[in-house]
Design a protein around this motif. Sequence first.
Motif, PDB file in Angstrom:
ATOM      1  N   SER A 119     -49.948  12.491  48.491  1.00  0.00           N
ATOM      2  CA  SER A 119     -48.495  12.429  48.682  1.00  0.00           C
ATOM      3  C   SER A 119     -48.138  11.901  50.071  1.00  0.00           C
ATOM      4  CB  SER A 119     -47.864  13.807  48.472  1.00  0.00           C
ATOM      5  OG  SER A 119     -48.031  14.235  47.135  1.00  0.00           O
ATOM      6  N   ALA A 158     -48.883   8.248  50.139  1.00  0.00           N
ATOM      7  CA  ALA A 158     -47.872   7.550  49.332  1.00  0.00           C
ATOM      8  C   ALA A 158     -46.600   7.297  50.136  1.00  0.00           C
ATOM      9  CB  ALA A 158     -47.556   8.357  48.075  1.00  0.00           C
ATOM     10  N   LYS A 159     -46.257   8.217  51.044  1.00  0.00           N
ATOM     11  CA  LYS A 159     -45.059   8.048  51.864  1.00  0.00           C
ATOM     12  C   LYS A 159     -45.138   6.811  52.740  1.00  0.00           C
ATOM     13  CE  LYS A 159     -43.522  12.865  52.107  1.00  0.00           C
ATOM     14  NZ  LYS A 159     -43.256  14.033  52.994  1.00  0.00           N
ATOM     15  N   MET A 164     -43.529   5.603  48.293  1.00  0.00           N
ATOM     16  CA  MET A 164     -43.786   6.011  46.921  1.00  0.00           C
ATOM     17  C   MET A 164     -43.956   7.524  46.851  1.00  0.00           C
ATOM     18  SD  MET A 164     -46.600   3.056  45.944  1.00  0.00           S
ATOM     19  CE  MET A 164     -46.766   3.636  44.268  1.00  0.00           C
ATOM     20  N   SER A 165     -43.899   8.051  45.632  1.00  0.00           N
ATOM     21  CA  SER A 165     -44.203   9.462  45.411  1.00  0.00           C
ATOM     22  C   SER A 165     -45.700   9.614  45.195  1.00  0.00           C
ATOM     23  CB  SER A 165     -43.453   9.975  44.180  1.00  0.00           C
ATOM     24  OG  SER A 165     -43.938   9.340  43.001  1.00  0.00           O
ATOM     25  N   GLY A 166     -46.184  10.849  45.331  1.00  0.00           N
ATOM     26  CA  GLY A 166     -47.602  11.083  45.082  1.00  0.00           C
ATOM     27  C   GLY A 166     -47.977  10.739  43.649  1.00  0.00           C
ATOM     28  N   GLY A 205     -46.497   8.584  41.710  1.00  0.00           N
ATOM     29  CA  GLY A 205     -46.466   7.125  41.560  1.00  0.00           C
ATOM     30  C   GLY A 205     -47.704   6.477  42.131  1.00  0.00           C
TER      31      GLY A 205
END
Length: 260
Positions: A167, A170-171, A175-177, A179
């Motif tokens: 997560s 992803a940031k 993006m989300s974790g 995603g």
Amino acid sequence: MNELQNFDFEGNEVRTVLINGEPYFVGKDVATAIGYQNTRKAIKDHVKTKYMREERIVTPSGTQTMTVISEPGIYQLAGQSKLPTADPFQDWIYEEVLPSIRKHGAYLTDEKIEEALLNPDTIISLATQLKNEREGRLIAEQQVKEFQPKVSYYDKVLSNDALMTISLIAKDYGMSGAGMNKLLHELGVQYRQGGTWLLYAKYQRTGWTHSETKMVPRKDGTEKAVLNTKWTQKGRLGLYELLKTNGYLPLIEMKDESAV
């Protein structure tokens, strides 16, 4: 054998030499002028092999074998450094040293000028050399533009040695974790088994992840074993290279590109 030409950057001697008409710089001198303490390691870590070579060079104390680096190699060595002298050094090379070497529009010594006056083929050769130099400069400048964003993200990653959840990585990409996990599955990096994402065999020995088994309490008072996987900084950089190849850039680089 090649003879050296000496320049001075803020009290640091920087020796240059022409090899097949191209300027090369003594690697140790460059690294020292930028401010690296371990010059040998800096050159090894930051300069691509194709931009360095071992050369027999004539010095006042005799002929010596030295590691010399080309102009793109200098930009790589300086571009990887956060030292305050890195940017001024690059400017000095670009604005003072190279123009001084190229003051005749090509690498012309007095002997070469005389040869050019007597032999038309020499003029043609020099014109071709100048064309190649200009093309090489454009390539080098483009490499610097492409290299700098990468340095900024690398610096961000290498300044932190902690394990990270997907997560958090992803940031970096907005993006989300969930995603990011889905994207990595589509790219053939990982697959889901039960409630855990596991790396495919191709990536299992890369050192990208670190897994721990934790005991989690159940409602009935018993415990169950849960595999908890986090990403190493090596894995974070590995994902960076993979995602960049597939057209996904971290937000920090997208901002840099939009500002160009």
